[in-house]
Design a protein around this motif. Structure first.
Motif, short mmCIF file in Angstrom:
data_model
loop_
_atom_site.label_atom_id
_atom_site.label_comp_id
_atom_site.label_asym_id
_atom_site.label_seq_id
_atom_site.Cartn_x
_atom_site.Cartn_y
_atom_site.Cartn_z
N ARG A 619 -78.42 0.46 -22.78
CA ARG A 619 -78.04 -0.78 -23.44
C ARG A 619 -78.93 -0.88 -24.51
N THR A 644 -65.21 -6.21 -31.63
CA THR A 644 -64.63 -4.92 -30.66
C THR A 644 -65.67 -3.87 -30.45
N ASP A 645 -66.73 -3.83 -31.05
CA ASP A 645 -67.88 -2.97 -30.70
C ASP A 645 -68.49 -3.16 -29.32
N SER A 646 -68.30 -4.36 -28.85
CA SER A 646 -68.84 -4.66 -27.50
C SER A 646 -68.14 -3.58 -26.47
N SER A 647 -66.88 -3.17 -27.01
CA SER A 647 -66.47 -2.12 -25.81
C SER A 647 -66.74 -0.74 -26.50
N GLU A 670 -60.79 7.50 -25.51
CA GLU A 670 -61.11 6.22 -24.62
C GLU A 670 -61.60 6.57 -23.18
N THR A 672 -63.60 4.88 -19.42
CA THR A 672 -63.66 3.98 -18.57
C THR A 672 -64.62 3.93 -17.66
N ASP A 674 -64.60 1.72 -14.97
CA ASP A 674 -63.89 0.50 -14.24
C ASP A 674 -63.01 0.77 -13.26
N ARG A 684 -60.91 -1.95 -17.87
CA ARG A 684 -61.74 -1.96 -18.81
C ARG A 684 -61.90 -0.85 -19.69
N ILE A 686 -63.42 1.73 -23.06
CA ILE A 686 -64.49 2.07 -23.97
C ILE A 686 -64.05 2.99 -24.85
N THR A 687 -64.25 2.62 -26.19
CA THR A 687 -63.81 3.71 -27.09
C THR A 687 -65.11 4.34 -27.62
N LYS A 710 -74.78 2.09 -25.61
CA LYS A 710 -73.78 0.94 -25.39
C LYS A 710 -74.45 -0.47 -26.01
#
Lengths: 892, 109
Positions: A619, A644-647, A670, A672, A674, A684, A686-687, A710
């Protein structure tokens, strides 16, 4: 009088005491005894014993007949006397011998102490022989990892379902924390902390200096400190029952104080232990969280096979049933099938506590860095070589002197000396030299040990007080005396008296051959060590200068930034305004040793368990890539303007390869993490927005793992990248800012390149140790060569004299004398270099990133060996060549 | 070291031998010394001192008669020799002459 003094003491006194003193002493002692007896008989007896013992001193001991008239004793006495005379008559050779032997012995002793220390790890704990640690061996997506920490629920399973577990103790790793007492302002950082449950003390037999063993770590928010750590906050013996604030947040009660943990234990350097119950999630039933080092004490060490077989069943009996709750359709059967198809596995096993340090690889989640058994082997080889070198020296010099002694041998034999007498004469001599050398060696080691500890990072103590140690030293002295003395003794005693008196040098050609081969042997070892040292240093240089994929220079790292809480943003803004600062990034995850975190990801379109990838997940903040100078291969970095960059996620090359894609293909993919959610539509996602070039964040022993970046906010460290300048001024400014924003918090910083070199501490240590012992062995070899050259020059004094008279020049003589030895050294080099090349290649194969041994290393080692021997020999040769021929020709 | 050297403890023993000439023996010397010095000593310390001084010729010794005490062992009586006396005198002289050089010191609190 019916009171009698103790009979045995009296008998002893009569046995040893001189007859002319006996009556007086006996009388005095008895008189005192009688006087004392009236008041206290027991005391009187004790005093009598003591009195007798005090009389037992050389001046009061009678001369014993067995010694007086014994031939053996006399012979030993003369041997000893003559040995001393011989040694003193040739102070130069004696000195060379003693010096060479003592350097060799000191080196070997040092290595012995080091190895003993390494082997002693964790053996001091009570019941260490029946304590085991559970590990996880896991392979996912072709990547095998071994963990020293396991799932939380395993401890309970062992306690309840494994009948031979006497006790189970569970740890959880936590970061070092800031600690202060409730009243104080100033925080102190404890680097090594761990959470552990209340059985800790009983498990390892660790005594508490104060506090209750059974309850100290039972309650939530309890902390046990080492004495050293406690004294940073409280007066001695006053810590118990006081309160401490950890990380400026939670209050803990000091419930116990323990001694510093031994430096040769897996818990070394750990200074604070908090109760495991203080942590959230300690009782979570989740099997996928492998954060808990778990130790189990068996009822007997014979039960190890039972433990292993129980642990191997844990995955199927406990872990998979737990996972079935979250993964729809998962059954034991299809789990097995998947494992078989993908080649993945997940298994539990155990390792004995005492095997952790040397007999296991460094697993993930170790308490301390483990040692390497290979280093122990290498070192024992070097140690034995050193001793061997020293002994060889001794033999060489002794046989070289044999010519001088042959007359002595002849006369002794003529006068009736048996061969056995001569052998014991020579052995007495060699033992005497070895004994002297041992004393010098012990002194040397005593002097050097503190420095050796410093550079090897160990805390070895000299066992001056240990009886075993002294016994061992004595045995070593004897054995070495015999080993080093045996060859010269056997050889010299073989001389026939007739020949040796007629001055024919017997067997000198054979001796010469043996001497020569011994010199070759010495130089084989020395050249080998020289070349090895050069290779180790070359590899170190390579590692430290290799392009790492990130810029480690001029990066300052601030610790404990999380202590500032929301003010860390303010600090970042303020620091950025300093002109010398180029970039600032806040994250817990650095390419140098710091936090590591992994996560499981699935591709959105393929949620089958076998396509799961476990990759590092760091992180970071928006400026991370820029600050470290990471190179983007495709896509872009995080953008502050895009919410959107948070994901969004950025992968490294290895991660993309793991997914089977090229960097360009990966963009927009994409993923995930989750997958536990039952309603898959709201998963959820993530890209992937970018792919970075691989950079090194582990030791170069390993290849670069798959990882990802991330956005995240939990951040302990702040990296400040400076423009090239004198940044002392800037650091001072940052410190002022820090003190304003976080009064009382310690301002801790380091430079990233320093932290980077600490990754290679083990290699650095090995390099330094190699260097030290190489120098020692070269010294020993040179001393031997020096002595031989001196002897050679002496032997050929007449020849040199005649040559000189006939017109030979000094230069010519010197070079011809030196050349004799150079031939030997050359032969040694020819044998040694291929050996060194072979073994160093083996060593280098341990590294994923390694140098190939450059040719100049061979050249340099050869030249070094030749150079050193020329310097050593030519001094003696030149001395002989320059001496006046008259002196050499006149005598004898 | 000259051969007439006299250690501190030896000097004390020699003084006692001189004071109780012909009558001094091991236990007696021990007891007197313990009294004067107010500390416990071991008999062997006295023996060592006596035997050393005997060797150096400062004292000589002779056996007494057999008595019922001491389990029937004879006592060994010591007496000072003229050499011993001379050494003692010398020692005393050196001490007093230096002592006299001490100025009148006062150690007021």
């Amino acid at each position: 009088m019916n009171t009698q003094p103790p009979k045995r003491a009296l008998k002893f006194l009569r046995w040893f005491c001189r007859e002319d003193y006996l009556e007086e002493f006996e009388g005095d002692l008895i008189e005192l005894f009688e006087k004392q007896y009236e008041s206290s008989p027991a005391k009187a007896k004790l005093k009598f014993f003591w009195g007798v013992l005090r009389c037992f001193r050389p001046s009061f001991i009678r001369s014993f007949k067995i010694f007086k008239n014994s031939n053996t004793f006399f012979m030993f006495k003369t041997h000893y006397k003559i040995a001393w005379r011989n040694l003193r008559r040739q102070p130069f050779f004696t000195m060379l011998n003693t010096l060479g032997l003592s350097v060799g012995m000191a080196g070997a002793l040092l290595i012995g102490l080091y190895i003993h220390y390494e082997l002693s790890y964790d053996k001091m704990f009570a019941d260490a022989d029946r304590i085991y640690r559970a590990n996880i061996d896991n392979r996912t997506s072709g990547e095998r990892s071994i963990y020293a920490s396991v799932s939380g629920p395993l401890a309970n399973v062992l306690r309840e379902d494994f009948p031979h577990a006497e006790m189970v103790t569970r740890f959880q790793h936590i970061d070092g924390m800031l600690i202060k007492s409730a009243e104080a302002e100033e925080n102190v950082k404890e680097e090594k902390m761990v959470a552990v449950d209340e059985t800790f003390f009983a498990m390892f037999g660790i005594p508490l200096l104060s506090g209750n063993e059974a309850t100290a770590l039972k309650e939530k928010n309890s902390i046990v400190l080492t004495e050293e750590a406690a004294q940073k906050h409280f007066a001695p013996n006053e810590a118990l029952g006081k309160e401490l604030v950890l990380n400026n947040d939670e209050t803990y009660l000091v419930t116990g104080v323990i001694e510093k943990l031994p430096s040769n234990s897996f818990l070394a350097n750990h200074s604070a232990f908090i109760s495991l119950s203080s942590l959230d999630g300690a009782d979570s039933p989740a099997w996928n969280n492998w954060n808990f080092p778990t130790f189990v004490k068996l009822s007997s060490s014979d039960r190890e096979p039972d433990l292993q077989s129980f642990l191997s069943g844990v995955t199927e009996n406990y872990l998979v049933p737990w996972a079935m709750q979250f993964v729809p359709g998962l059954t034991l059967e299809n789990w097995r099938e998947q494992q078989e198809i993908s080649g993945n596995y997940l298994s539990f096993n155990a390792i004995a506590l005492t095997d952790i340090h040397l007999h296991s690889p460094n697993m993930k989640g170790e308490f301390n860095l483990n040692g390497d058994l290979k280093d122990i082997y290498i070192l024992s080889f070097i140690g034995s070589f050193l001793l061997l070198l020293a002994c060889v020296n001794f033999m060489n010099l002794a046989t070289a002197k044999s010519l001088k002694r042959s007359k002595e041998v002849g006369i002794r034999k003529t006068l009736g000396s048996k061969r056995g007498n001569l052998i014991s004469q020579f052995l007495t001599e060699s033992s005497l030299v070895v004994f002297l050398s041992m004393l010098v060696a012990l002194m040397l080691v005593g002097l050097v040990l503190p420095h050796f500890n410093q550079f090897s990072g160990k805390q070895i103590v000299m066992p001056w007080g240990s009886l075993t140690f002294w016994l061992l030293m004595m045995v070593c002295t004897l054995v070495l005396g015999i080993v080093a003395g045996s060859y010269p003794a056997l050889m010299l005693s073989r001389f026939s008296p007739l020949k040796s008196l007629r001055n024919a040098s017997e067997g000198s050609a054979e001796n010469g051959r043996i001497r020569n081969s011994l010199v070759v042997f010495q130089f084989i070892i020395s050249v080998f060590l020289i070349a090895s040292t050069l290779v180790v240093y070359e590899q170190l240089k390579y590692i430290q200068n290799k392009d790492l994929g990130f810029e480690k220079e001029q990066v300052l790292v601030l610790n404990n930034v999380d202590a500032l809480k929301e003010k860390s943003k303010t600090l970042k803004g303020e620091v950025l305004r300093i002109s010398a600062v180029k970039n600032v990034s806040v994250s817990s995850f650095l390419p140098t040793p710091s936090d590591r975190n992994g996560a499981t990801f699935f591709k959105k379109e393929d949620m089958s368990p076998e396509s799961a990838i476990i990759i590092g997940n760091w992180r970071v903040d928006h400026d991370y890539i820029e600050t470290l100078g990471l190179e983007l291969l495709a896509g872009r970095s995080f953008d502050k303007r895009l919410a959107t960059d948070s994901s969004a996620i950025i992968l490294n090359e290895s991660a993309v390869k793991l997914l089977g894609l090229t960097p360009e293909q990966a963009i927009g993919l994409e993923l995930t993490d989750d997958f536990k959610r039952p309603d898959q539509e709201n998963m959820r996602l993530i890209t992937v927005i970018g792919v970075i070039k691989n950079f090194h964040f582990e030791s170069m022993r390993n290849s670069i793992d798959a990882m990802s970046l991330k956005l995240g906010s939990d951040a302990q460290r702040m990296m400040v990248k400076f423009a090239p300048s004198d940044f002392n001024e800037s650091i001072a400014r940052i410190e002022r800012l820090w003190d304003e924003l976080a009064p009382g918090q310690p301002f801790e910083y380091y430079f990233m390149d320093d932290a980077f070199s600490s990754v290679y501490e083990a290699e650095n240590k090995l390099g330094r140790i190699f260097m030290l012992f190489t120098i020692l062995s070269v010294i020993v070899a040179c001393l031997g060569l020096f002595g031989l050259a001196a002897f050679n020059a002496e032997k050929r004094a007449k020849e040199i004299g005649i040559r000189k008279v006939l017109g030979a020049g000094v230069l010519h003589l010197t070079s011809s004398l030196t050349l004799d030895f150079l031939k030997l050294v050359g032969l040694a080099i020819l044998v040694s270099l291929p050996l060194a090349g072979y073994f160093m290649n083996l060593w280098l194969n341990d590294f994923s990133y390694r140098v190939s041994i450059p040719w100049w290393i061979y050249l340099v080692s050869a030249l070094l060996a030749i150079g050193i021997s020329i310097v050593t020999v030519s001094f003696q040769s030149a001395k002989a060549a320059m001496s006046n021929p008259v002196n050499a020709l006149k005598s004898g | 070291m000259n051969e007439h050297s006299l250690g501190e403890f030896e000097e004390l023993v020699l003084l006692l031998v001189a004071a109780h000439n012909q009558e001094a023996y091991g236990v007696m010397i021990l007891e007197l010394l313990e009294q004067k010095l107010e500390r416990k000593l071991n008999i062997s310390a006295v023996h060592v001192a006596l035997k050393r001084m005997e060797k150096k010729g400062f004292v000589e010794s002779s056996y007494g008669g057999i008595t019922n005490e001491r389990g029937g062992r004879r006592k060994k009586y010591y007496s000072i020799t003229s050499l011993g006396k001379k050494v003692l005198d010398q020692q005393y002289q050196v001490r007093t002459s230096i002592y006299k050089q001490i100025p009148n010191l006062s150690f007021g609190q």
